[in-house]
Design a protein around this motif. Structure first.
Motif, PDB file in Angstrom:
ATOM      1  N   ASP A 547       0.852  -1.189   0.000  1.00 28.05           N
ATOM      2  CA  ASP A 547       0.000   0.000   0.000  1.00 28.05           C
ATOM      3  C   ASP A 547       0.888   1.239   0.000  1.00 28.05           C
ATOM      4  O   ASP A 547       1.850   1.324   0.770  1.00 28.05           O
ATOM      5  CB  ASP A 547      -0.899   0.012   1.231  1.00 28.05           C
ATOM      6  CG  ASP A 547      -1.951  -1.089   1.191  1.00 28.05           C
ATOM      7  OD1 ASP A 547      -2.613  -1.219   0.152  1.00 28.05           O
ATOM      8  OD2 ASP A 547      -2.096  -1.810   2.186  1.00 28.05           O
ATOM      9  N   ALA A 549       0.705   5.616  -0.067  1.00 30.51           N
ATOM     10  CA  ALA A 549      -0.186   6.758   0.132  1.00 30.51           C
ATOM     11  C   ALA A 549       0.602   8.057   0.104  1.00 30.51           C
ATOM     12  O   ALA A 549       1.786   8.092   0.444  1.00 30.51           O
ATOM     13  CB  ALA A 549      -0.935   6.634   1.463  1.00 30.51           C
ATOM     14  N   GLU A 550      -0.077   9.136  -0.321  1.00 31.97           N
ATOM     15  CA  GLU A 550       0.458  10.490  -0.237  1.00 31.97           C
ATOM     16  C   GLU A 550      -0.324  11.206   0.868  1.00 31.97           C
ATOM     17  O   GLU A 550      -1.476  11.603   0.658  1.00 31.97           O
ATOM     18  CB  GLU A 550       0.310  11.217  -1.564  1.00 31.97           C
ATOM     19  CG  GLU A 550       0.960  12.586  -1.563  1.00 31.97           C
ATOM     20  CD  GLU A 550       0.942  13.238  -2.939  1.00 31.97           C
ATOM     21  OE1 GLU A 550       1.340  14.418  -3.032  1.00 31.97           O
ATOM     22  OE2 GLU A 550       0.533  12.575  -3.909  1.00 31.97           O
ATOM     23  N   LEU A 553      -2.330  14.633   0.353  1.00 34.27           N
ATOM     24  CA  LEU A 553      -3.494  14.629  -0.529  1.00 34.27           C
ATOM     25  C   LEU A 553      -4.523  13.589  -0.134  1.00 34.27           C
ATOM     26  O   LEU A 553      -5.632  13.579  -0.675  1.00 34.27           O
ATOM     27  CB  LEU A 553      -3.052  14.373  -1.979  1.00 34.27           C
ATOM     28  CG  LEU A 553      -2.118  15.410  -2.593  1.00 34.27           C
ATOM     29  CD1 LEU A 553      -1.805  15.042  -4.037  1.00 34.27           C
ATOM     30  CD2 LEU A 553      -2.733  16.809  -2.542  1.00 34.27           C
ATOM     31  N   GLY A 554      -4.157  12.683   0.773  1.00 32.79           N
ATOM     32  CA  GLY A 554      -5.091  11.643   1.169  1.00 32.79           C
ATOM     33  C   GLY A 554      -5.354  10.617   0.088  1.00 32.79           C
ATOM     34  O   GLY A 554      -6.404   9.968   0.085  1.00 32.79           O
ATOM     35  N   GLN A 555      -4.418  10.451  -0.848  1.00 36.73           N
ATOM     36  CA  GLN A 555      -4.588   9.492  -1.935  1.00 36.73           C
ATOM     37  C   GLN A 555      -3.734   8.269  -1.671  1.00 36.73           C
ATOM     38  O   GLN A 555      -2.644   8.372  -1.106  1.00 36.73           O
ATOM     39  CB  GLN A 555      -4.202  10.108  -3.277  1.00 36.73           C
ATOM     40  CG  GLN A 555      -5.065  11.304  -3.666  1.00 36.73           C
ATOM     41  CD  GLN A 555      -4.599  11.943  -4.960  1.00 36.73           C
ATOM     42  OE1 GLN A 555      -3.494  11.705  -5.439  1.00 36.73           O
ATOM     43  NE2 GLN A 555      -5.445  12.782  -5.530  1.00 36.73           N
ATOM     44  N   SER A 556      -4.218   7.088  -2.091  1.00 44.59           N
ATOM     45  CA  SER A 556      -3.465   5.860  -1.892  1.00 44.59           C
ATOM     46  C   SER A 556      -3.705   4.915  -3.055  1.00 44.59           C
ATOM     47  O   SER A 556      -4.677   5.051  -3.802  1.00 44.59           O
ATOM     48  CB  SER A 556      -3.862   5.182  -0.571  1.00 44.59           C
ATOM     49  OG  SER A 556      -5.223   4.780  -0.605  1.00 44.59           O
ATOM     50  N   VAL A 557      -2.791   3.944  -3.205  1.00 46.79           N
ATOM     51  CA  VAL A 557      -2.885   2.939  -4.251  1.00 46.79           C
ATOM     52  C   VAL A 557      -2.350   1.629  -3.680  1.00 46.79           C
ATOM     53  O   VAL A 557      -1.473   1.629  -2.818  1.00 46.79           O
ATOM     54  CB  VAL A 557      -2.095   3.372  -5.510  1.00 46.79           C
ATOM     55  CG1 VAL A 557      -0.602   3.471  -5.205  1.00 46.79           C
ATOM     56  CG2 VAL A 557      -2.323   2.401  -6.655  1.00 46.79           C
ATOM     57  N   ASN A 597       1.813   9.991 -12.107  1.00 48.83           N
ATOM     58  CA  ASN A 597       0.494   9.531 -12.531  1.00 48.83           C
ATOM     59  C   ASN A 597       0.102   8.223 -11.864  1.00 48.83           C
ATOM     60  O   ASN A 597      -0.937   7.646 -12.192  1.00 48.83           O
ATOM     61  CB  ASN A 597       0.470   9.348 -14.052  1.00 48.83           C
ATOM     62  CG  ASN A 597       0.704  10.647 -14.787  1.00 48.83           C
ATOM     63  OD1 ASN A 597       0.161  11.681 -14.416  1.00 48.83           O
ATOM     64  ND2 ASN A 597       1.518  10.606 -15.827  1.00 48.83           N
ATOM     65  N   GLY A 598       0.924   7.732 -10.949  1.00 47.32           N
ATOM     66  CA  GLY A 598       0.614   6.486 -10.263  1.00 47.32           C
ATOM     67  C   GLY A 598       1.026   5.249 -11.020  1.00 47.32           C
ATOM     68  O   GLY A 598       0.732   4.136 -10.592  1.00 47.32           O
TER      69      GLY A 598
END
Length: 655
Positions: A547, A549-550, A553-557, A597-598
């Protein structure tokens, strides 16, 4: 991000109908229904025997309407009839039979365009337009194409023209010549004419279907060597048959170059490759010699990995419990690494894997160790946790392994858990997984004096989330120290981000991952994107994924892995080389590159293929540095030598 929006217009049609289920007897003298009749609806003088009309009326008084309606089953002609929709009655309204859609006529014996004709007017060009060949037409008859009516190729004739329509004129045309006395020769066609008899009389036999030596035999006993006499290749033999050479027999042909110190592709060069570092350009090859290519990966990412040296453990399953970068300890311009063992700490040279210094008198029992400049003197101290006694102990080794500061657990807090630190700030934190009062505690130490541990600050985590299982400190996007911690019960772990943690407080507390079983088994935080954006990565104890996360920004992948990950590290950027996330599993080391861009690019290095089988140690560890030799970067990995009961720490150079 582009968001496609579709607009759909809905047309609502409201059908209002009055459906009569039995005829209305308007006679005033009509007899009432028989109360004893179980089906009084079938009574009445106006009921029909069937209901074939599509009008919404129950003509036969059976409680249904239009059930006997019969329309056309099919309509149209050709394939349109075969795909038509039959007529039907819907809610008292008849819907006519609808022919299917026509299509372009095809050569198949069917009326595809529904005009009453089959395969009408279908033609197509065919044949060759080269040399004397002329393209023609093929026609569709009976659902199949006829033969081409053009001019096709024939055998070549010596006339300066291209009869076989291959783009060449009079190619390879020869004929025998001469008489029995001079054995005969060969006449060749050139510029549309025969050149004359050549070689009449006995000559050396050659592979041409002619009796050159005039002995009554043709091409007898002719052989020649074939293949490449270079590298791992060897030559074979060709023999002459029917005026031509047979395929090469018995030769060893070139194969794709492998990393094995051999010239597999037989070009005179050993272990070369298309990548900048070749396939196996190493001086020492303990990994490469077993067939693991140190230059691995494919565009857009290629890495050259070389083993520089290693250190074997003196105690079974001990060396490499934890690894940490020390910076340049011995002054050779290359970063060195701290290695935790069961009975001490060692400094390992990043240039050759040799021991720089060692402390085997510490008798530590723990797997938590880091290295950081906690007193702001441009030298990194080694901080470790010893969990042998009830309260535990924090130990700090000064540069060069000299000097030892300690602090024992107190005030209801035991030192038995993970440890973390941030460079350039006189602070580090120790997490306690066994806090006596049940609450999770992260204790921050402020080293304002070089030789004294002074002024500790406790960051007590909410009791509901439990003690920290993993801990990591780094600087956030504004350069302030931040902490990530794995907390919670075994079946409901979560990873918390604690912003600007210093002096016993946190400006913010966010849950990045979880709650879920196994989440946050190992943590790392730092710049992972080419622009230096700090990210948080977490491994799962049971699942093959990582996992990422940034926090800002509260974004995760979530990215899948081939195996369950065991340890994490960040390989820092250097020059044009971007930062990489290192993921150590039971079977290899994955280099993972992320973009803004992930998207992820990966390179996998197999660690199982050394001359003596290698496998990750029971508590594997990995550390990395940007300060390798000649502009390279370094990775240290702990391994176990199966069958020998020993551990090994390997230093890898990454270009």
């Amino acid at each position: 991000m582009l968001v496609a929006r579709g607009f759909t217009t809905l047309l609502a049609l409201t059908l209002v109908g009055c459906f009569q289920t039995r005829p209305l007897d308007r006679r005033f003298d009509a007899a009432p229904p028989d109360a004893d009749d179980p089906d009084p609806i079938d009574q009445g003088p106006d009921c029909a025997t069937t209901d074939p009309t599509c009008d919404g009326v129950d003509d036969d008084c059976d409680g249904r309407y239009d059930e006997d309606f019969v329309g056309l089953d099919a309509c149209g002609i050709g394939q349109c009839r075969a795909t038509s929709a039959a007529a039907r009655c819907v809610s008292g309204f008849p819907i006519d039979c609808l022919p299917g859609a026509d299509a372009r006529e095809a050569c198949d014996g069917l009326d595809n365009d529904c005009d009453g004709a089959t395969d009408e007017g279908l033609e197509r060009a065919c044949g060759m337009g080269e040399g004397l060949c002329v393209r023609g037409q093929a026609r569709c008859e009976g659902g199949a194409w006829t033969a081409c009516d053009g001019v096709g190729p024939v055998d070549e004739v010596c006339d300066g023209q291209d009869q076989d329509c291959d783009g060449e004129v009079d190619e390879g045309l020869t004929q025998g010549c001469g008489d029995a006395n001079d054995c005969g020769g060969v006449d060749r066609c050139q510029d549309g004419a025969w050149t004359g008899c050549d070689g009449a009389g006995p000559t050396d036999e050659s592979c041409n279907g002619v009796d050159d030596d005039c002995d009554g035999e043709v091409d007898e006993q002719l052989e020649r060597p074939c293949g490449i006499p270079e590298g791992e290749c060897s030559q074979g033999i060709q023999t002459c048959a029917d005026g031509d050479w047979t395929p090469c027999d018995g030769a060893v042909e070139p194969v794709e170059e492998q990393c094995n110190d051999l010239d597999d592709d037989c070009d005179g060069v050993v272990d070369e490759g298309d990548s900048p570092c070749g396939i196996c350009a190493l001086e020492s090859r303990p990994i490469c010699a077993a067939g693991v290519e140190p230059c691995v990966g494919a565009p857009p990412m290629t890495l050259c990995v070389q083993e520089l040296g290693h250190l074997d453990g003196a105690f079974a399953e001990s060396l490499g419990r934890a690894l940490a970068e020390l910076g340049d300890v011995n002054g050779d311009g290359v970063a060195d690494f701290a290695v935790l063992a069961r009975r001490g700490v060692f400094a390992l040279s990043g240039a050759d894997g040799e021991e720089v210094w060692g402390r085997d008198d510490l008798l530590v029992d723990g797997r938590a160790m880091i290295a950081a400049d906690i007193d702001d003197d441009d030298r990194r101290e080694v901080i470790l946790v010893d969990a042998r006694d009830e309260l535990g102990q924090v130990r700090v080794l000064r540069a060069g392994g000299n000097g030892l500061d300690t602090d024992n657990g107190h005030d209801g807090v035991r030192y038995r858990g993970p440890v973390a630190a941030v460079h350039g700030r006189a602070s580090f934190a120790v997490g306690d997984p066994d806090a006596m009062d049940g609450a999770g505690v992260v204790r921050h130490f402020d080293f304002r004096l070089r030789d004294t541990i002074a002024d500790d600050y406790d960051l007590t985590l909410p009791e509901s989330v439990g003690f920290p299982r993993a801990l990591f400190m780094a600087r956030d996007g504004q350069g302030r120290p931040a902490t990530v911690a794995t907390t919670g019960a075994e079946d409901a772990r979560q990873v918390l981000y604690l912003g600007n943690t210093f002096g016993g407080g946190a400006e913010r507390s966010d849950t990045l991952f979880g709650p879920a079983p196994g989440v946050g088994e190992h943590l790392v935080m730092g710049p992972m994107l080419p622009d230096g954006t700090p990210l948080v990565a977490a491994l799962d104890a049971d699942q093959p994924w990582v996992d990422i996360a940034e926090p800002d920004l509260g974004q995760s992948v979530r990215l899948p892995l081939d195996d369950v990950g065991r340890a994490l590290a960040i390989l820092p950027a250097r020059d044009e080389a971007p930062p990489l996330l290192l993921i150590l599993s039971d079977h290899g080391l994955r280099f993972l590159r992320l973009d803004v861009n992930g998207e992820a690019s990966v390179v996998d290095l197999d660690l199982m293929g050394a001359p003596e089988p290698l496998a990750p140690v029971f508590t594997p560890s990995v550390a990395a540095s940007a300060e390798g030799p000649d502009g390279s970067r370094l990775v240290a990995v702990s391994l176990r030598r199966d069958g020998l009961g020993e551990t090994r720490v390997v230093i890898l150079r990454v270009d």
